[in-house]
Design a protein around this motif. Structure first.
Motif, PDB file in Angstrom:
ATOM      1  N   ASN A 229       0.779  -1.187   0.119  1.00 45.82           N
ATOM      2  CA  ASN A 229       0.119   0.101   0.009  1.00 45.82           C
ATOM      3  C   ASN A 229       0.632   1.221  -0.033  1.00 45.82           C
ATOM      4  OD1 ASN A 229      -1.818   1.942   0.510  1.00 45.82           O
ATOM      5  ND2 ASN A 229      -2.784   1.348   2.127  1.00 45.82           N
ATOM      6  N   PRO A 230       0.833   2.066  -1.092  1.00 45.42           N
ATOM      7  CA  PRO A 230       1.584   3.265  -1.278  1.00 45.42           C
ATOM      8  C   PRO A 230       1.227   4.191   0.214  1.00 45.42           C
ATOM      9  CG  PRO A 230       0.390   3.057  -3.064  1.00 45.42           C
ATOM     10  CD  PRO A 230      -0.057   1.805  -2.181  1.00 45.42           C
ATOM     11  N   GLU A 231       0.182   4.066   0.655  1.00 40.83           N
ATOM     12  CA  GLU A 231      -0.256   5.001   1.558  1.00 40.83           C
ATOM     13  C   GLU A 231       0.095   4.661   3.042  1.00 40.83           C
ATOM     14  OE1 GLU A 231      -2.050   7.690   0.719  1.00 40.83           O
ATOM     15  OE2 GLU A 231      -1.993   6.808  -1.400  1.00 40.83           O
ATOM     16  N   ASP A 232       0.515   3.429   3.110  1.00 43.12           N
ATOM     17  CA  ASP A 232       1.175   2.948   4.435  1.00 43.12           C
ATOM     18  C   ASP A 232       2.263   4.060   5.067  1.00 43.12           C
ATOM     19  OD1 ASP A 232      -0.113   0.506   4.895  1.00 43.12           O
ATOM     20  OD2 ASP A 232       1.369  -0.576   3.945  1.00 43.12           O
TER      21      ASP A 232
ATOM     22  N   GLN B 275       9.595  -3.422  -9.823  1.00 38.47           N
ATOM     23  CA  GLN B 275       9.361  -2.542  -8.770  1.00 38.47           C
ATOM     24  C   GLN B 275       8.330  -2.779  -7.809  1.00 38.47           C
ATOM     25  OE1 GLN B 275       8.134   1.452 -10.254  1.00 38.47           O
ATOM     26  NE2 GLN B 275       8.240   0.681 -12.072  1.00 38.47           N
ATOM     27  N   TYR B 276       8.271  -2.397  -6.569  1.00 36.97           N
ATOM     28  CA  TYR B 276       7.303  -2.604  -5.435  1.00 36.97           C
ATOM     29  C   TYR B 276       7.394  -1.285  -4.752  1.00 36.97           C
ATOM     30  CZ  TYR B 276       8.124  -7.448  -7.014  1.00 36.97           C
ATOM     31  OH  TYR B 276       8.499  -8.495  -7.882  1.00 36.97           O
ATOM     32  N   ARG B 277       6.160  -1.081  -4.280  1.00 34.46           N
ATOM     33  CA  ARG B 277       6.059   0.083  -3.461  1.00 34.46           C
ATOM     34  C   ARG B 277       5.296  -0.195  -2.019  1.00 34.46           C
ATOM     35  NH1 ARG B 277       4.757   5.886  -3.478  1.00 34.46           N
ATOM     36  NH2 ARG B 277       4.963   6.367  -1.492  1.00 34.46           N
ATOM     37  N   PHE B 278       6.131   0.047  -0.952  1.00 35.11           N
ATOM     38  CA  PHE B 278       5.818  -0.196   0.437  1.00 35.11           C
ATOM     39  C   PHE B 278       5.761   1.093   1.088  1.00 35.11           C
ATOM     40  CE2 PHE B 278       8.073  -4.151  -1.166  1.00 35.11           C
ATOM     41  CZ  PHE B 278       7.223  -5.109  -0.823  1.00 35.11           C
TER      42      PHE B 278
END
Ligand code: FE
Ligand code: CA
Length: 510
Positions: free
Chosen positions: A129-132, A297-300
């Motif tokens: 979740n990019p919002e984490d 690519q991954y967004r944490f």
């Protein structure tokens, strides 16, 4: 159609038996555990492999079988969110990859597989979740089976990270060693103890059969299984998944195998890797040239992870590899670490990132490390980014051009390390561009630890170095900081060894 209601009536117990299943009661099939990986905001890959005889080709009869899975929101596996049936066969070693879609971002999920009257262990996974506001990322590498037990993985599973990044040397290709501890000369008149605590299952692996059995051997380890069951992984291989220090089309020993033989060997290694990893795509083979997609690519939350593949496309190591001063060959502008396509992808991926931190997960050290005191010419490890100075400078310049907080997370060298990176890598008076944090090896030994300790002062950009202990890295990213905990295993000869924090540091303090 399978009856979901029938299954629920059995309330999670192993009572649901599909009609076509052969009676195989008593022989366990989920001997290699379960895994999840390649997490996205809306989905994840689930993995298992049926292997009643894991060290002998798996032991499944030829032909197709069906495996059922469920995804739940609760660990007790009562609230089914999704379920389905997937087919597998001997063509893929009875491995199962399920691409789950339609999940919510930043949530925990639990999953389980079913075959005949048997159920697998329950796995935990998590969507990104990019919002984490925070990201907990564990970094693992280098897990030579013979050199140690996996206490590090026991400890990693207990941490329940959002994700585990594995940057390679998941298996080692070598033959069978000799049990026991022995003293080894590490230079400077000093000797250190190295131990072989358990044995490989064959001579050096070459064929698909060999690679499958070697992956299976590693995967029978209960603590490795626990770490896979605890979190989704993102993985990219380094050298030992194929052959020590291979580079693109070149093996370690070109005189021992033809180019074509190495291509066939590489395809076997890639195929077995896919069959044991929760990754999206199997390798392809075109005109006898194998390829596998690993970078991505991954967004944490606050961390945008760019996972690199520094083996498949690199130029051969210069100057004959090893630790040496540069020869003219090292500075050839045509030499590459990533290959043109991956380098262009990385530039784009970095440009598009809006995250406070840009993690570059790579196999070998980006940090320069000299093994000689100035003014002697720098001796460096030519298999690492040190052997690719022109390619490294291109990436360093790219990072200096407005990329927010680059943090390399790296394995390979069996040595825990933290450093500050500069635009001109060997020049600490040039602009600071970011940091590198390196976890120790899960179990692989470090015979060169003493060589590194003796030249610490010649490498003032390195603020932490520990090659004496095995371990891994815990990194916690928030919008303003990256906190690294270097976990170390007290005794890698014991699966129940204590694991403690050797040092905690924040990149903002470096
Ligand atoms: Fe290694
Ligand atoms: Ca390596």
């Amino acid at each position: 159609m399978f009856s979901r209601r029938l299954f629920l009536a059995a309330s999670g117990a192993a009572l649901w038996v599909p009609k076509m299943a052969r009676a195989q009661s008593g022989i366990p099939h989920f001997t290699l555990g379960i895994a999840s990986g390649s997490p996205r905001p809306d989905g994840v890959i689930l993995w298992t492999r049926l292997a009643p005889d894991p060290l002998n080709g798996g032991g499944m009869p030829p032909g197709k079988v069906q495996v059922r899975y469920r995804v739940c929101t609760d660990e007790a596996m009562r609230k089914t969110l999704q379920d389905g049936v997937v087919e597998t066969s001997d063509e893929m070693a009875h491995a199962v990859h399920v691409q789950v879609k339609g999940l919510q971002p930043g949530r925990e999920y639990f999953y389980q597989f079913y075959y005949a009257d048997e159920e697998s262990p329950v796995g935990r996974t998590r969507t990104t979740n990019p919002e984490d506001t925070e990201a907990k990322i564990a970094l693992a590498s280098c897990q030579a089976y013979e050199s140690g037990h996996y206490a590090a993985y026991r400890d990693m599973a207990a941490w329940r990270p959002d994700c585990v990044i594995h940057t390679g040397d998941y298996i080692y290709e070598g033959g069978i060693g000799e049990l026991g501890a022995r003293l080894r000369d590490v230079g400077g008149g000093e000797r250190r103890i190295f131990e072989t605590v358990r044995l490989h299952n064959s001579n050096e692996i070459v064929t698909l059969w060999d690679y499958r059995n070697r992956h299976a051997l590693y995967r029978t380890d209960p603590h490795l299984q626990a770490a896979h069951a605890a979190a989704p992984w993102i993985v990219a291989m380094d050298d030992h998944e194929v052959d020590n220090n291979w580079a693109s089309h070149t093996p370690q020993d070109p005189e021992k195998q033809t180019k074509l033989e190495f291509q066939i060997r590489k395809y076997a290694a890639f195929k077995a890797y896919y069959e044991h990893m929760p990754i999206e795509k199997p390798p392809i083979l075109r005109d006898m040239a194998p390829a596998i997609q690993l970078y991505g690519q991954y967004r944490f939350g606050p961390a945008h992870v760019h996972l690199l593949d520094t083996r498949q496309f690199r130029s051969d190591q210069p100057c004959g590899d090893g630790r040496k001063p540069y020869c003219a060959d090292a500075s050839d502008p045509d030499r590459t670490m990533l290959g043109a396509e991956q380098e262009a992808w990385l530039a784009k991926s970095l440009k598009q990132s809006s995250a406070p931190f840009n993690v570059i997960a790579t196999q070998t050290w980006f940090t320069p490390y000299r093994y000689t005191e100035a003014p002697e010419p720098a001796v460096t490890n030519l298999d690492s980014w040190d052997g690719y100075p022109v390619a490294r400078q291109r990436l360093a310049s790219m990072l200096a051009d407005g990329v927010s907080n680059p943090v390399f997370m790296t394995g390979d060298w069996h040595t825990a390390m933290a450093s500050t990176l500069y635009e001109k890598p060997f020049d600490a008076s040039s602009r600071r561009i970011g940091h590198e944090i390196v976890g120790s090896s899960i179990s692989s030994g470090c015979p060169w630890a003493r060589d590194m300790e003796t030249v610490r002062d010649a490498n003032p950009h390195v603020s932490y170095l520990n090659g004496k202990k095995r371990g891994y890295l815990r990194a916690t990213f928030s919008s303003g900081d990256c906190e690294a905990q270097f976990r170390v295993v007290e005794d890698s000869g014991r699966a129940d060894s204590a694991v403690t924090t050797d040092l905690t540091l924040r990149t903002s303090d470096l």
